[in-house]
Design a protein around this motif. Structure first.
Motif, PDB file in Angstrom:
ATOM      1  N   GLY A 549       0.822  -1.096  -0.084  1.00 56.26           N
ATOM      2  CA  GLY A 549       0.137  -0.079  -0.125  1.00 56.26           C
ATOM      3  C   GLY A 549       0.910   0.975  -0.031  1.00 56.26           C
ATOM      4  N   ILE A 550       2.087   1.017  -0.138  1.00 62.98           N
ATOM      5  CA  ILE A 550       2.986   2.151   0.258  1.00 62.98           C
ATOM      6  C   ILE A 550       2.825   3.139  -1.154  1.00 62.98           C
ATOM      7  CG2 ILE A 550       5.383   3.095   0.187  1.00 62.98           C
ATOM      8  CD1 ILE A 550       6.266   0.739   1.698  1.00 62.98           C
ATOM      9  N   GLU A 551       2.815   2.455  -2.440  1.00 56.72           N
ATOM     10  CA  GLU A 551       2.581   3.077  -3.602  1.00 56.72           C
ATOM     11  C   GLU A 551       1.244   3.811  -3.667  1.00 56.72           C
ATOM     12  OE1 GLU A 551       2.031  -1.080  -4.699  1.00 56.72           O
ATOM     13  OE2 GLU A 551       2.912   0.095  -3.272  1.00 56.72           O
ATOM     14  N   GLN A 552       0.111   3.359  -3.197  1.00 56.48           N
ATOM     15  CA  GLN A 552      -1.021   3.917  -3.231  1.00 56.48           C
ATOM     16  C   GLN A 552      -1.150   5.254  -2.497  1.00 56.48           C
ATOM     17  OE1 GLN A 552      -0.810   0.672  -2.971  1.00 56.48           O
ATOM     18  NE2 GLN A 552      -2.096   0.012  -4.949  1.00 56.48           N
ATOM     19  N   ALA A 553      -0.519   5.090  -1.091  1.00 56.22           N
ATOM     20  CA  ALA A 553      -0.404   5.971  -0.049  1.00 56.22           C
ATOM     21  C   ALA A 553       0.346   7.224  -0.570  1.00 56.22           C
ATOM     22  CB  ALA A 553       0.097   5.567   1.286  1.00 56.22           C
ATOM     23  N   CYS A 554       1.299   7.221  -1.276  1.00 53.55           N
ATOM     24  CA  CYS A 554       2.312   8.216  -1.833  1.00 53.55           C
ATOM     25  C   CYS A 554       1.635   8.831  -2.934  1.00 53.55           C
ATOM     26  CB  CYS A 554       3.591   7.786  -2.254  1.00 53.55           C
ATOM     27  SG  CYS A 554       4.652   7.174  -0.705  1.00 53.55           S
ATOM     28  N   LEU A 555       1.009   8.103  -3.863  1.00 54.24           N
ATOM     29  CA  LEU A 555       0.464   8.730  -4.979  1.00 54.24           C
ATOM     30  C   LEU A 555      -0.893   9.664  -4.491  1.00 54.24           C
ATOM     31  CD1 LEU A 555      -0.237   8.947  -8.092  1.00 54.24           C
ATOM     32  CD2 LEU A 555      -1.478   6.926  -8.142  1.00 54.24           C
ATOM     33  N   SER A 556      -1.608   8.914  -3.556  1.00 50.81           N
ATOM     34  CA  SER A 556      -2.729   9.962  -3.107  1.00 50.81           C
ATOM     35  C   SER A 556      -2.183  11.290  -2.406  1.00 50.81           C
ATOM     36  CB  SER A 556      -3.587   9.344  -2.070  1.00 50.81           C
ATOM     37  OG  SER A 556      -4.435   8.011  -2.829  1.00 50.81           O
ATOM     38  N   ALA A 557      -1.170  11.167  -1.611  1.00 49.73           N
ATOM     39  CA  ALA A 557      -0.421  12.376  -1.282  1.00 49.73           C
ATOM     40  C   ALA A 557      -0.281  13.145  -2.173  1.00 49.73           C
ATOM     41  CB  ALA A 557       0.800  11.965  -0.261  1.00 49.73           C
ATOM     42  N   VAL A 558       0.610  12.881  -3.464  1.00 49.59           N
ATOM     43  CA  VAL A 558       0.848  13.784  -4.279  1.00 49.59           C
ATOM     44  C   VAL A 558      -0.289  14.383  -4.965  1.00 49.59           C
ATOM     45  CG1 VAL A 558       1.765  13.734  -6.631  1.00 49.59           C
ATOM     46  CG2 VAL A 558       3.279  12.410  -4.851  1.00 49.59           C
ATOM     47  N   LEU A 559      -1.394  13.531  -5.244  1.00 50.64           N
ATOM     48  CA  LEU A 559      -2.695  14.215  -5.705  1.00 50.64           C
ATOM     49  C   LEU A 559      -3.172  15.313  -4.886  1.00 50.64           C
ATOM     50  CD1 LEU A 559      -4.349  10.967  -7.161  1.00 50.64           C
ATOM     51  CD2 LEU A 559      -3.133  12.355  -8.359  1.00 50.64           C
ATOM     52  N   GLU A 616      -8.251   7.675  -0.423  1.00 52.56           N
ATOM     53  CA  GLU A 616      -7.725   7.756   1.000  1.00 52.56           C
ATOM     54  C   GLU A 616      -6.452   6.997   1.038  1.00 52.56           C
ATOM     55  OE1 GLU A 616      -8.650   9.819   3.272  1.00 52.56           O
ATOM     56  OE2 GLU A 616     -10.605  10.492   2.139  1.00 52.56           O
ATOM     57  N   THR A 617      -5.517   7.391   1.938  1.00 54.85           N
ATOM     58  CA  THR A 617      -4.398   6.469   2.292  1.00 54.85           C
ATOM     59  C   THR A 617      -4.972   5.363   3.066  1.00 54.85           C
ATOM     60  OG1 THR A 617      -2.985   8.473   2.598  1.00 54.85           O
ATOM     61  CG2 THR A 617      -2.305   6.352   3.689  1.00 54.85           C
ATOM     62  N   PRO A 618      -4.320   4.169   2.494  1.00 47.00           N
ATOM     63  CA  PRO A 618      -4.799   2.890   3.136  1.00 47.00           C
ATOM     64  C   PRO A 618      -4.608   3.127   4.580  1.00 47.00           C
ATOM     65  CG  PRO A 618      -3.338   2.417   1.298  1.00 47.00           C
ATOM     66  CD  PRO A 618      -3.335   3.971   1.484  1.00 47.00           C
ATOM     67  N   ASP A 619      -5.692   2.301   5.454  1.00 44.88           N
ATOM     68  CA  ASP A 619      -5.766   2.636   6.743  1.00 44.88           C
ATOM     69  C   ASP A 619      -4.611   1.921   7.481  1.00 44.88           C
ATOM     70  OD1 ASP A 619      -6.364  -0.017   6.639  1.00 44.88           O
ATOM     71  OD2 ASP A 619      -8.566   0.438   7.241  1.00 44.88           O
ATOM     72  N   HIS A 620      -3.962   0.921   7.183  1.00 45.16           N
ATOM     73  CA  HIS A 620      -2.681   0.509   7.775  1.00 45.16           C
ATOM     74  C   HIS A 620      -1.579   0.993   7.479  1.00 45.16           C
ATOM     75  CE1 HIS A 620      -2.356  -1.158   3.700  1.00 45.16           C
ATOM     76  NE2 HIS A 620      -0.993  -1.296   4.074  1.00 45.16           N
ATOM     77  N   ILE A 621      -1.370   2.194   6.682  1.00 39.80           N
ATOM     78  CA  ILE A 621      -0.189   2.909   6.588  1.00 39.80           C
ATOM     79  C   ILE A 621      -0.107   4.147   7.527  1.00 39.80           C
ATOM     80  CG2 ILE A 621       0.938   4.236   4.832  1.00 39.80           C
ATOM     81  CD1 ILE A 621       1.340   1.552   4.135  1.00 39.80           C
ATOM     82  N   ARG A 622       0.778   4.355   8.231  1.00 38.97           N
ATOM     83  CA  ARG A 622       1.026   5.569   8.716  1.00 38.97           C
ATOM     84  C   ARG A 622       1.954   6.800   8.075  1.00 38.97           C
ATOM     85  NH1 ARG A 622       2.966   5.320  14.808  1.00 38.97           N
ATOM     86  NH2 ARG A 622       3.958   3.109  14.482  1.00 38.97           N
ATOM     87  N   LEU A 623       1.422   7.746   7.554  1.00 35.69           N
ATOM     88  CA  LEU A 623       1.860   8.472   6.416  1.00 35.69           C
ATOM     89  C   LEU A 623       2.437   9.816   6.975  1.00 35.69           C
ATOM     90  CD1 LEU A 623       2.956   8.789   3.525  1.00 35.69           C
ATOM     91  CD2 LEU A 623       0.641   9.778   3.126  1.00 35.69           C
ATOM     92  N   THR A 624       3.671  10.310   6.867  1.00 33.13           N
ATOM     93  CA  THR A 624       3.892  11.541   7.481  1.00 33.13           C
ATOM     94  C   THR A 624       4.454  12.341   6.185  1.00 33.13           C
ATOM     95  OG1 THR A 624       6.203  11.067   8.020  1.00 33.13           O
ATOM     96  CG2 THR A 624       4.513  11.070   9.744  1.00 33.13           C
ATOM     97  N   LEU A 625       4.357  13.780   5.883  1.00 32.59           N
ATOM     98  CA  LEU A 625       4.791  14.518   4.785  1.00 32.59           C
ATOM     99  C   LEU A 625       5.329  15.661   4.997  1.00 32.59           C
ATOM    100  CD1 LEU A 625       1.103  14.753   3.088  1.00 32.59           C
ATOM    101  CD2 LEU A 625       2.853  12.903   2.758  1.00 32.59           C
ATOM    102  N   SER A 626       6.216  15.907   4.017  1.00 32.91           N
ATOM    103  CA  SER A 626       7.116  17.193   4.385  1.00 32.91           C
ATOM    104  C   SER A 626       7.452  17.436   2.898  1.00 32.91           C
ATOM    105  CB  SER A 626       8.623  16.832   5.179  1.00 32.91           C
ATOM    106  OG  SER A 626       9.013  18.142   5.191  1.00 32.91           O
TER     107      SER A 626
END
Length: 632
Positions: A549-559, A616-626
């Motif tokens: 799910g890392i790729e989906q989380a990061c793509l959603s964050a970029v969008l 949405e970011t997959p719920d098992h991923i804890r995502l931080t952004l900078s």
């Protein structure tokens, strides 16, 4: 064998079938090289050079090709054939641009020269001692040589600076071996020693230019000349101004091919060793633990030399594995308890000992490590095992070790299979991280569903602007990642640095960790603003962290980031290759729709997301952004 393969290649050429049968060429040339048939390799390169890259691409359009400009102070056209053969051995086509005689200063100092207009992926500038001695007076002294050397070093540094701004890819220079015909002209031994000292000091300064110029690679020719390769042929030097011998140019081509192999995503990742008569002398099942040769005898010392070399490679990020026809427990006992062993079980990411065919074990090892079998270099003393692996897994680079154990190290190291320009922090941690990945797979087997496993894995992801310390790693991801690589755009560190400095660009790194440890930088997103659209130039992810799910989380964050910055859409392209088919549906599966098929001959498709509905970011991923980057 080599002679037979040379004959087959010649027949294909005579029948006009080299371009059509090009997929066979790699195997044929590899066999010629394996037999040490230098003349056959030279003829093969010349035949392929006459066919040309475009004729092959017309039949096999997905064959990787590199454009290389070749220039220098003397005649350098003799490098084309050997470089064509060496690249073909790694499955890469050469499109050469050979500059005029002694045009290297003009070629490299003028950003509008024909060399730069050719847009080469690499420029090879062949240097030799005549670049200095053509400008010393007659008679001359060591002081005259020192003065000219200083001028040339200043010139080389200026040319490297121009290349950094005007070129792309890599500029290759080389150290200057000193022919005896020059030092012998000094009859005073003290003068001769002074000449040697100023010459060595200049070569050391030339090598250190790499520290200040990220796009520059300097090849050290001394180890090649020291390996019984003649420096020059006097007749060719006088009559044709070819100052390096054909044999040395062939070895030069081998070194350049190592560099370009990595630049096309073909660097190897894993050295797989047989054990009996490869890592140790003798057969464990017959001789027992006490009877195998590890050290303390002439032959035992030869095997210890290989073990030391393998351990050295592993310390720099090369994955080390063992595949042996043996029972597992005795093998583990040797690696654990034998007092003279240099390699221990902890040095390997995986030790496989059973009685199954080795090609089947290699397939399973690739699956366990989540890498392609083409990332393997397999070394074995058995002609049968080598032949079987070559037949069943032609993508594996097979090293057939002979009965002379003292030569094993030379065969393993000869082709620089694992060479990279720079070693990163992530490289040093790679073996440990792959061992952790095998632990994750074992952990997965305890769960009834993948969702349960991912929740317990505790995946943490950080998506952030790349900092200076991560530039080399981002470049490396573009060069080495083949499966999750949407456009296969290969970038050198200098090109990543340039992108990171662009106010309209995004250069993002993806870091991940979980309950088993820190994975480091596992991916990158490269993008730029084009009006009101954010264009993703490439999206890369290490095969170690697929399907979490890392790729989906990061793509959603970029969008989401693009929408927050006032942009109206995000576009990205998928360029299919033989290895990235698993990400063909990445954009469509995440809310993008196709808008155009590009006419680049590679079947690329552009996809667009209107930013209306972002997953949405997959719920098992804890995502931080900078994130910084472009805005409308």
């Amino acid at each position: 064998m080599g002679e037979k393969m040379s004959g087959t290649l010649r027949l294909l050429h005579e029948d006009g079938l080299l371009a059509a049968e090009y997929p066979r060429v790699r195997e044929l040339i590899a066999a010629i090289d394996q037999e040490g048939d230098a003349d056959g390799l030279r003829r093969a390169g010349n035949m392929l050079a006459r066919v040309g890259a475009d004729a092959v691409l017309d039949k096999h359009p997905q064959t990787p090709v590199v454009t290389v400009a070749i220039t220098g102070h003397s005649t350098v056209s003799g490098l084309t054939g050997p470089l064509t053969a060496q690249l073909a051995r790694h499955g890469v086509l050469l499109r050469p641009h050979v500059a005029d005689f002694d045009s290297y200063v003009f070629d490299l100092s003028d950003p509008d020269s024909a060399l730069y207009r050719a847009r080469p992926d690499a420029v090879v500038c062949v240097l030799d001692a005549s670049v200095v001695f053509d400008e010393v007076p007659v008679p001359w002294t060591p002081d005259d040589v020192e003065r000219v050397l200083a001028e040339k070093l200043a010139l080389f540094e200026r040319l490297a600076s121009v290349f950094a701004g005007a070129g792309r890819g890599t500029l290759v220079l080389n150290t200057l071996p000193l022919p005896r015909t020059w030092s012998a002209q000094l009859v005073g031994l003290r003068d001769r020693a002074r000449l040697a000292a100023v010459w060595r000091e200049a070569n050391a300064r030339l090598l250190r230019l790499m520290d200040a110029h990220p796009a520059l690679t300097v090849l050290d020719l001394d180890p090649l000349v020291g390996a019984d390769v003649p420096l020059r042929d006097a007749r060719l030097g006088v009559y044709t101004k070819t100052q390096l011998s054909p044999e040395l140019l062939a070895e030069y081509a081998r070194e350049v091919a190592h560099l370009l192999r990595g630049a096309t995503g073909r660097a190897k990742k894993c050295l797989v060793l047989d054990l009996d008569n490869t890592v140790w002398g003798g057969v464990l099942g017959d001789d027992g633990i006490e009877g195998i040769e590890v050290a303390g005898s002439y032959r035992g010392e030869a095997f210890r030399t290989l073990q030391k070399a393998a351990k050295q490679l592993a310390s720099q990020g090369v994955l080390l594995a063992a595949v042996s026809k043996n029972d597992l427990e005795p093998v583990r006992e040797v690696l654990r308890d034998h007092p003279e062993m240099t390699l221990r079980e902890a040095d390997f990411v995986r030790v496989i000992a059973n009685w199954r065919p080795k090609h089947e074990n290699l397939r399973e090892l690739a699956a366990d490590l989540n890498v392609g079998v083409d990332s393997f270099v397999f070394a074995d003393d058995s002609p049968y095992e080598c032949g079987l692996v070559s037949r069943e897994l032609p993508e594996v680079s097979v090293l057939r070790l002979n009965e002379e154990a003292a030569l094993h190290v030379e065969k393993v190291l000869r082709d620089g299979w694992f060479d990279v320009r720079d070693i990163t922090t992530d490289d040093l941690k790679r073996p440990a991280r792959y061992r952790e990945e095998l632990d994750r797979k074992d952990f997965l087997h305890g769960f009834a569903s993948l969702d349960d496993y991912l929740r317990e894995l505790d995946v943490q992801v950080r998506l952030a602007d790349a900092d200076e310390s991560e530039i080399a790693r981002v470049s490396q991801l573009t060069l080495r990642t083949n499966q999750f690589n949407l456009t296969t755009q290969r970038l050198q560190p200098a090109e990543v640095t340039e992108l990171a400095a662009d106010e309209d660009a995004l250069v993002l790194t993806i870091r991940s960790s979980d309950r088993f440890g820190d994975n480091g930088v596992v991916g990158a997103v490269l993008a730029h603003r084009d009006g009101t659209v954010l264009r993703i130039d490439n999206f890369l992810l290490s095969c170690r962290v697929f399907a979490r799910g890392i790729e989906q989380a990061c793509l959603s964050a970029v969008l989401s980031h693009a929408r927050e910055r006032g942009l109206t859409a995000v576009e990205g392209s998928f360029r299919p290759t033989a290895k990235n088919g698993k990400v063909k549906e990445f954009y469509p599966g995440n809310g993008f729709r196709p808008v155009a098929e590009e006419t680049d001959g590679a079947g690329s498709t552009t996809f667009r997301h209107d930013l209306a509905e972002i997953a949405e970011t997959p719920d098992h991923i804890r995502l931080t952004l900078s994130l910084g980057g472009p805005q409308q």
